[in-house]
Motif scaffolding. Structure first.
Motif, short mmCIF file in Angstrom:
data_model
loop_
_atom_site.label_atom_id
_atom_site.label_comp_id
_atom_site.label_asym_id
_atom_site.label_seq_id
_atom_site.Cartn_x
_atom_site.Cartn_y
_atom_site.Cartn_z
N ALA A 181 -59.26 -18.26 9.15
CA ALA A 181 -60.05 -18.49 10.37
C ALA A 181 -60.36 -17.19 11.11
N GLN A 182 -59.42 -16.26 11.07
CA GLN A 182 -59.65 -15.01 11.83
C GLN A 182 -60.79 -14.20 11.22
N MET A 183 -60.76 -14.08 9.89
CA MET A 183 -61.82 -13.29 9.24
C MET A 183 -63.18 -13.94 9.48
N SER A 184 -63.23 -15.26 9.41
CA SER A 184 -64.52 -15.96 9.63
C SER A 184 -65.01 -15.76 11.05
N THR A 200 -68.07 -7.01 -2.83
CA THR A 200 -67.08 -8.02 -2.44
C THR A 200 -65.96 -7.33 -1.68
N SER A 201 -65.62 -7.90 -0.54
CA SER A 201 -64.53 -7.37 0.27
C SER A 201 -63.30 -8.25 0.12
N LEU A 202 -62.16 -7.63 -0.19
CA LEU A 202 -60.89 -8.37 -0.32
C LEU A 202 -59.90 -7.85 0.71
N LEU A 248 -67.53 -11.73 1.64
CA LEU A 248 -66.13 -11.72 2.07
C LEU A 248 -65.39 -12.65 1.13
N GLY A 249 -64.46 -12.09 0.37
CA GLY A 249 -63.89 -12.84 -0.75
C GLY A 249 -62.47 -13.31 -0.55
N GLY A 250 -61.77 -13.39 -1.68
CA GLY A 250 -60.38 -13.83 -1.66
C GLY A 250 -60.21 -15.24 -2.21
N GLY A 276 -58.45 -4.61 5.24
CA GLY A 276 -59.10 -5.10 6.46
C GLY A 276 -60.10 -4.08 7.00
N PHE A 277 -60.92 -4.55 7.94
CA PHE A 277 -61.95 -3.69 8.55
C PHE A 277 -61.47 -3.10 9.88
N ASP A 278 -60.28 -3.53 10.33
CA ASP A 278 -59.78 -3.17 11.66
C ASP A 278 -60.53 -3.94 12.74
N GLY A 279 -60.50 -5.22 12.60
CA GLY A 279 -61.05 -6.08 13.65
C GLY A 279 -62.57 -6.10 13.68
N SER A 298 -49.92 -29.99 1.54
CA SER A 298 -51.10 -29.26 1.06
C SER A 298 -52.04 -28.95 2.22
N LYS A 299 -52.76 -27.85 2.11
CA LYS A 299 -53.87 -27.61 3.04
C LYS A 299 -55.11 -28.28 2.46
N ASN A 300 -56.01 -28.72 3.32
CA ASN A 300 -57.24 -29.33 2.82
C ASN A 300 -58.26 -28.22 2.51
N THR A 308 -64.66 -16.57 2.34
CA THR A 308 -63.20 -16.58 2.46
C THR A 308 -62.70 -18.01 2.39
N HIS A 309 -61.40 -18.14 2.24
CA HIS A 309 -60.76 -19.46 2.18
C HIS A 309 -61.00 -20.20 3.50
N PRO A 310 -61.18 -21.53 3.46
CA PRO A 310 -61.42 -22.27 4.70
C PRO A 310 -60.33 -22.06 5.76
N ARG A 330 -48.26 -18.06 1.25
CA ARG A 330 -47.17 -17.16 1.64
C ARG A 330 -47.06 -16.93 3.14
N LYS A 331 -48.22 -16.96 3.82
CA LYS A 331 -48.24 -16.57 5.22
C LYS A 331 -47.56 -17.60 6.13
N GLU A 332 -47.69 -18.87 5.74
CA GLU A 332 -47.27 -19.94 6.66
C GLU A 332 -46.06 -20.74 6.18
P1 NAP Z 1 -57.29 -14.25 8.16
O1 NAP Z 1 -56.03 -14.67 8.83
O2 NAP Z 1 -58.53 -14.96 8.52
O3 NAP Z 1 -57.56 -12.71 8.39
C1 NAP Z 1 -56.55 -11.79 8.75
C2 NAP Z 1 -57.11 -10.41 8.59
O4 NAP Z 1 -57.13 -10.04 7.21
C3 NAP Z 1 -58.53 -10.23 9.06
O5 NAP Z 1 -58.61 -10.05 10.46
C4 NAP Z 1 -58.95 -9.00 8.28
O6 NAP Z 1 -58.35 -7.82 8.81
C5 NAP Z 1 -58.27 -9.22 6.95
N1 NAP Z 1 -59.12 -9.94 5.99
C6 NAP Z 1 -59.14 -11.25 5.69
N2 NAP Z 1 -60.00 -11.51 4.72
C7 NAP Z 1 -60.59 -10.34 4.41
C8 NAP Z 1 -61.58 -9.95 3.48
N3 NAP Z 1 -62.15 -10.84 2.65
N4 NAP Z 1 -61.95 -8.65 3.43
C9 NAP Z 1 -61.37 -7.74 4.27
N5 NAP Z 1 -60.41 -8.04 5.15
C10 NAP Z 1 -60.02 -9.32 5.23
O7 NAP Z 1 -57.10 -14.33 6.58
P2 NAP Z 1 -55.86 -14.85 5.70
O8 NAP Z 1 -55.72 -16.31 5.91
O9 NAP Z 1 -54.71 -13.93 5.89
O10 NAP Z 1 -56.45 -14.63 4.24
C11 NAP Z 1 -56.51 -13.35 3.68
C12 NAP Z 1 -57.31 -13.43 2.40
O11 NAP Z 1 -56.73 -14.38 1.52
C13 NAP Z 1 -58.76 -13.88 2.65
O12 NAP Z 1 -59.59 -13.07 1.87
C14 NAP Z 1 -58.78 -15.32 2.17
O13 NAP Z 1 -60.04 -15.67 1.61
C15 NAP Z 1 -57.68 -15.34 1.12
N6 NAP Z 1 -57.01 -16.63 1.02
C16 NAP Z 1 -56.47 -17.20 2.14
C17 NAP Z 1 -55.85 -18.44 2.02
C18 NAP Z 1 -55.27 -19.12 3.22
O14 NAP Z 1 -54.74 -20.24 3.06
N7 NAP Z 1 -55.32 -18.53 4.42
C19 NAP Z 1 -55.78 -19.08 0.78
C20 NAP Z 1 -56.35 -18.45 -0.34
C21 NAP Z 1 -56.96 -17.23 -0.20
P3 NAP Z 1 -59.11 -6.87 9.88
O15 NAP Z 1 -59.02 -7.59 11.18
O16 NAP Z 1 -58.34 -5.60 9.80
O17 NAP Z 1 -60.53 -6.72 9.41
#
Ligand code: NAP
Length: 244
Positions: free
Chosen positions: A79-82, A31-33, A9-11, A51-54, A195-197, A74-76, A137-139
């Motif tokens: 939290a939802q994906m983890s 690798t899943s993004l 699980l990447g990103g 996404g995988f749809d939950g 900053s996030k830690n 995935t990024h620390p 971007r999200k927060e």
């Molecule tokens: P999140 O809130 O934990 O996850 C939201 C949803 O995005 C998950 O339920 C899943 O959708 C989908 N998802 C997340 N990571 C995925 C992956 N690697 N492969 C397939 N689906 C994934 O995640 P987020 O914080 O939005 O982060 C999204 C991506 O950006 C992650 O890959 C993460 O590593 C990367 N990233 C995040 C941050 C951050 O600060 N949050 C910073 C740098 C990089 P479904 O429920 O449909 O499966």
């Protein structure tokens, strides 16, 4: 050489490095993004995007694809994906490893204020503060929602919420050198950095802030359900039965 099938699980840059090294060691690696980055730097091996749809979708995917291991890299703060990874691996009996580097610790010269959430970081800022915010971007929306704040919002992809006119959005992707970080902090005239830690190798923005005597609001990682953790690629390879 084991011919094992691994889902990463990447990103993150670390996830990319993990996939590269696993492919080099002969693992069949997918690798899943999430699909949020328009032009992601792709690792070696197979890629799936979106996404995988939950949890249910992830369970179905794992049952179909039959991986020997899942590596949650995935990024620390994802939290939802983890959490979904823990639930789906539990249900499908897929061995899970979470690749999670150590948190950053304040050092001599740092002026950090630790907060528990991004919302708390926005609340902690003084009235009319000029800030540089690097939470992604999200927060970023909670900062844009405070009309007295201004400054720079740096992120990789454009924000979900439109930026008010007193904000400059900088779309940039790491790595950043110490010199360019110092230049940015100076030019921004920011009074504080948020900053996030993320953890791992110490970010150059933190050294730049310490160099300039700039205070930092540091957002702690969200909690995640328990999973076996490896803190480095070396530890990951060791746990998979390969020498680092
Ligand atoms: P999140 O809130 O934990 O996850 C939201 C949803 O995005 C998950 O339920 C899943 O959708 C989908 N998802 C997340 N990571 C995925 C992956 N690697 N492969 C397939 N689906 C994934 O995640 P987020 O914080 O939005 O982060 C999204 C991506 O950006 C992650 O890959 C993460 O590593 C990367 N990233 C995040 C941050 C951050 O600060 N949050 C910073 C740098 C990089 P479904 O429920 O449909 O499966």
């Amino acid at each position: 050489m084991p011919h094992k099938r691994i889902l990463v699980l990447g990103g993150t840059g670390l996830a990319r490095e993990a996939a590269d090294v696993l492919v080099d060691r002969g693992f069949d690696t997918v690798t899943s993004l999430a699909g949020v980055t328009r032009k992601p730097h792709l690792p070696k091996g197979e890629i799936r995007i979106g996404g995988f749809d939950g949890v249910e979708g992830l369970v179905a995917y794992l049952q179909r694809e039959k991986f020997d291991h899942m590596i949650d890299a995935t990024h620390p703060f994802a939290a939802q994906m983890s959490a979904h990874a823990v639930a789906a691996c539990d249900k499908t009996k897929t061995p899970l490893l979470r690749l999670e580097q150590a948190v950053w610790q304040a050092q001599k010269g740092d002026q950090w204020q630790d907060v528990a959430t991004v919302d708390a970081a926005a609340e902690a800022l003084l009235r009319n503060a000029k800030v540089i915010v690097t939470v992604g971007r999200k927060e970023i929306g909670v900062f844009f929602a405070r009309p007295d704040l201004s400054g720079i919002a740096r992120m990789i992809e454009p924000p979900e919420t439109a930026a008010p006119p007193q904000w400059q959005v900088l779309l940039e992707r790491p790595p950043f050198t110490l010199e360019t970080e110092i230049d940015l902090l100076r030019a921004s005239q920011a009074e504080i950095l948020v900053s996030k830690n993320a953890g791992g190798p110490r970010a150059t923005k933190l050294d730049a802030a310490a160099t300039l005597g700039l205070p930092v609001i540091m957002v702690a990682r969200p909690s995640k359900p328990a999973a076996p953790i490896v803190a480095s690629l070396r530890e990951l390879l060791g746990t998979l039965g390969l020498a680092g």
